[in-house]
Design a protein around this motif. Structure first.
Motif, PDB file in Angstrom:
ATOM      1  N   ARG A  85      41.161 -71.256  41.874  1.00 35.92           N
ATOM      2  CA  ARG A  85      40.481 -72.562  41.856  1.00 35.92           C
ATOM      3  C   ARG A  85      38.970 -72.379  41.748  1.00 35.92           C
ATOM      4  O   ARG A  85      38.302 -73.143  41.049  1.00 35.92           O
ATOM      5  CB  ARG A  85      40.881 -73.376  43.085  1.00 35.92           C
ATOM      6  N   ASP A  86      38.448 -71.345  42.406  1.00 33.76           N
ATOM      7  CA  ASP A  86      37.009 -71.065  42.289  1.00 33.76           C
ATOM      8  C   ASP A  86      36.647 -70.726  40.847  1.00 33.76           C
ATOM      9  O   ASP A  86      35.617 -71.177  40.338  1.00 33.76           O
ATOM     10  CB  ASP A  86      36.597 -69.920  43.215  1.00 33.76           C
ATOM     11  N   ARG A  87      37.492 -69.960  40.176  1.00 31.27           N
ATOM     12  CA  ARG A  87      37.230 -69.620  38.770  1.00 31.27           C
ATOM     13  C   ARG A  87      37.285 -70.872  37.899  1.00 31.27           C
ATOM     14  O   ARG A  87      36.471 -71.052  37.003  1.00 31.27           O
ATOM     15  CB  ARG A  87      38.245 -68.575  38.282  1.00 31.27           C
ATOM     16  N   LEU A  88      38.232 -71.725  38.156  1.00 35.65           N
ATOM     17  CA  LEU A  88      38.375 -72.962  37.380  1.00 35.65           C
ATOM     18  C   LEU A  88      37.170 -73.889  37.550  1.00 35.65           C
ATOM     19  O   LEU A  88      36.826 -74.631  36.644  1.00 35.65           O
ATOM     20  CB  LEU A  88      39.665 -73.686  37.779  1.00 35.65           C
ATOM     21  N   SER A  94      31.803 -81.004  39.046  1.00 33.63           N
ATOM     22  CA  SER A  94      32.808 -81.260  40.078  1.00 33.63           C
ATOM     23  C   SER A  94      34.191 -81.025  39.493  1.00 33.63           C
ATOM     24  O   SER A  94      34.389 -81.111  38.280  1.00 33.63           O
ATOM     25  CB  SER A  94      32.702 -82.694  40.611  1.00 33.63           C
ATOM     26  N   LEU A  95      35.135 -80.714  40.367  1.00 35.37           N
ATOM     27  CA  LEU A  95      36.523 -80.542  39.972  1.00 35.37           C
ATOM     28  C   LEU A  95      37.389 -80.937  41.162  1.00 35.37           C
ATOM     29  O   LEU A  95      37.264 -80.362  42.243  1.00 35.37           O
ATOM     30  CB  LEU A  95      36.808 -79.094  39.554  1.00 35.37           C
ATOM     31  N   ASP A  96      38.221 -81.936  40.957  1.00 32.14           N
ATOM     32  CA  ASP A  96      39.122 -82.428  42.002  1.00 32.14           C
ATOM     33  C   ASP A  96      40.518 -81.868  41.765  1.00 32.14           C
ATOM     34  O   ASP A  96      40.923 -81.632  40.627  1.00 32.14           O
ATOM     35  CB  ASP A  96      39.196 -83.959  41.962  1.00 32.14           C
ATOM     36  N   PHE A  97      41.262 -81.695  42.865  1.00 30.32           N
ATOM     37  CA  PHE A  97      42.619 -81.183  42.804  1.00 30.32           C
ATOM     38  C   PHE A  97      43.583 -82.174  43.432  1.00 30.32           C
ATOM     39  O   PHE A  97      43.340 -82.661  44.535  1.00 30.32           O
ATOM     40  CB  PHE A  97      42.731 -79.840  43.545  1.00 30.32           C
ATOM     41  N   ILE A  98      44.662 -82.462  42.732  1.00 32.45           N
ATOM     42  CA  ILE A  98      45.778 -83.239  43.263  1.00 32.45           C
ATOM     43  C   ILE A  98      46.912 -82.230  43.448  1.00 32.45           C
ATOM     44  O   ILE A  98      47.470 -81.729  42.468  1.00 32.45           O
ATOM     45  CB  ILE A  98      46.221 -84.358  42.286  1.00 32.45           C
ATOM     46  N   HIS A  99      47.214 -81.899  44.697  1.00 30.35           N
ATOM     47  CA  HIS A  99      48.229 -80.882  44.987  1.00 30.35           C
ATOM     48  C   HIS A  99      49.555 -81.579  45.275  1.00 30.35           C
ATOM     49  O   HIS A  99      49.689 -82.283  46.274  1.00 30.35           O
ATOM     50  CB  HIS A  99      47.797 -80.039  46.185  1.00 30.35           C
ATOM     51  N   ASP A 137      36.704 -77.468  52.268  1.00 31.07           N
ATOM     52  CA  ASP A 137      35.525 -77.636  51.397  1.00 31.07           C
ATOM     53  C   ASP A 137      35.906 -77.844  49.922  1.00 31.07           C
ATOM     54  O   ASP A 137      35.020 -77.948  49.071  1.00 31.07           O
ATOM     55  CB  ASP A 137      34.585 -76.439  51.533  1.00 31.07           C
ATOM     56  N   GLU A 138      37.210 -77.933  49.619  1.00 33.47           N
ATOM     57  CA  GLU A 138      37.648 -78.186  48.251  1.00 33.47           C
ATOM     58  C   GLU A 138      37.955 -79.673  48.104  1.00 33.47           C
ATOM     59  O   GLU A 138      38.610 -80.271  48.949  1.00 33.47           O
ATOM     60  CB  GLU A 138      38.910 -77.381  47.931  1.00 33.47           C
ATOM     61  N   SER A 139      37.480 -80.256  47.005  1.00 34.40           N
ATOM     62  CA  SER A 139      37.728 -81.667  46.741  1.00 34.40           C
ATOM     63  C   SER A 139      39.154 -81.824  46.247  1.00 34.40           C
ATOM     64  O   SER A 139      39.482 -81.428  45.133  1.00 34.40           O
ATOM     65  CB  SER A 139      36.734 -82.200  45.710  1.00 34.40           C
ATOM     66  N   GLY A 140      39.998 -82.382  47.096  1.00 31.95           N
ATOM     67  CA  GLY A 140      41.390 -82.530  46.703  1.00 31.95           C
ATOM     68  C   GLY A 140      42.190 -83.288  47.734  1.00 31.95           C
ATOM     69  O   GLY A 140      41.714 -83.585  48.828  1.00 31.95           O
ATOM     70  N   ALA A 163      35.652 -93.441  47.787  1.00 32.10           N
ATOM     71  CA  ALA A 163      34.252 -93.017  47.867  1.00 32.10           C
ATOM     72  C   ALA A 163      34.090 -91.622  48.447  1.00 32.10           C
ATOM     73  O   ALA A 163      33.226 -90.868  48.053  1.00 32.10           O
ATOM     74  CB  ALA A 163      33.451 -94.015  48.688  1.00 32.10           C
ATOM     75  N   ASP A 164      34.937 -91.253  49.417  1.00 32.32           N
ATOM     76  CA  ASP A 164      34.753 -89.981  50.114  1.00 32.32           C
ATOM     77  C   ASP A 164      35.831 -88.998  49.693  1.00 32.32           C
ATOM     78  O   ASP A 164      36.939 -89.027  50.174  1.00 32.32           O
ATOM     79  CB  ASP A 164      34.825 -90.202  51.628  1.00 32.32           C
ATOM     80  N   ARG A 165      35.476 -88.106  48.737  1.00 34.55           N
ATOM     81  CA  ARG A 165      36.407 -87.087  48.275  1.00 34.55           C
ATOM     82  C   ARG A 165      35.880 -85.696  48.599  1.00 34.55           C
ATOM     83  O   ARG A 165      36.101 -84.760  47.855  1.00 34.55           O
ATOM     84  CB  ARG A 165      36.634 -87.238  46.773  1.00 34.55           C
ATOM     85  N   GLY A 166      35.199 -85.570  49.705  1.00 30.82           N
ATOM     86  CA  GLY A 166      34.526 -84.314  50.016  1.00 30.82           C
ATOM     87  C   GLY A 166      35.417 -83.146  50.336  1.00 30.82           C
ATOM     88  O   GLY A 166      35.043 -82.008  50.123  1.00 30.82           O
TER      89      GLY A 166
END
Length: 171
Positions: A85-88, A94-99, A137-140, A163-166
């Motif tokens: 994910r760090d490489r991506l 920004s990059l959000d993840f839906i797991h 600390d990952e946005s997801g 609003a808060d995707r931190g």
């Protein structure tokens, strides 16, 4: 955005639904795999980190190119480990993840019913063993893959619009 999870979790269906709902450009990560990776998986051999790096770099390049043009994207990717994910994320604002996460038994049943996919159900456990949860600390967000595809798309879009995707949270 990346819709992530192990093979058979429903990434493609949900990502396509999000793309349709948002108007974002969709890509299927499987189409970026080198032929050698696909052959390896078809043979029932799990990929190594060395196998995955060129694939992850191709995915990142695709996202960075579109971001430079002001284009939002949604892509499927197992994104099993934090280092992947760090490489991506490299070069992206920004990059959000839906797991998509849920019981292995449900995923295994889905995999048995798939036709024409190169990932055999026998490799599911290797993916589950490799999977590292999103860190704070990952946005997801983590969504329950037993929900219907429509509900998962709704949950993802509602989260995206929030609003808060931190950091990673449960959805």
């Amino acid at each position: 955005m990346i819709v992530m999870g192990v093979s058979g979790s429903g990434k493609s269906t949900v990502a396509e639904g999000i793309a349709k709902r948002t108007g974002w450009t969709f890509a299927e990560a499987d189409e970026f795999h080198p032929k050698a990776n696909i052959a390896k998986m078809e043979a029932g051999t799990p990929l190594t980190d060395e196998d995955r790096w060129p694939w992850l770099e191709a995915l990142n390049e695709w996202m960075v190119e579109r971001a430079a043009d002001g284009e939002s994207t949604v892509i499927t990717c197992s994104a099993l480990r934090r280092i992947y994910r760090d490489r991506l994320r490299q070069g992206l604002e920004s990059l959000d993840f839906i797991h998509l996460h849920g019981p292995a038994e449900v995923i295994a049943e889905r995999m048995k019913g798939r036709k024409g996919h190169f990932m055999p159900p026998a490799l599911l456990q290797s993916q589950i063993d490799t999977l590292e949860a999103l860190e704070p600390d990952e946005s997801g967000v983590v969504l329950d893959l037993t929900h219907s595809p429509e509900q998962l798309v709704d949950e993802a879009v509602v989260w995206l619009e929030g609003a808060d995707r931190g950091g990673a949270g449960e959805g």
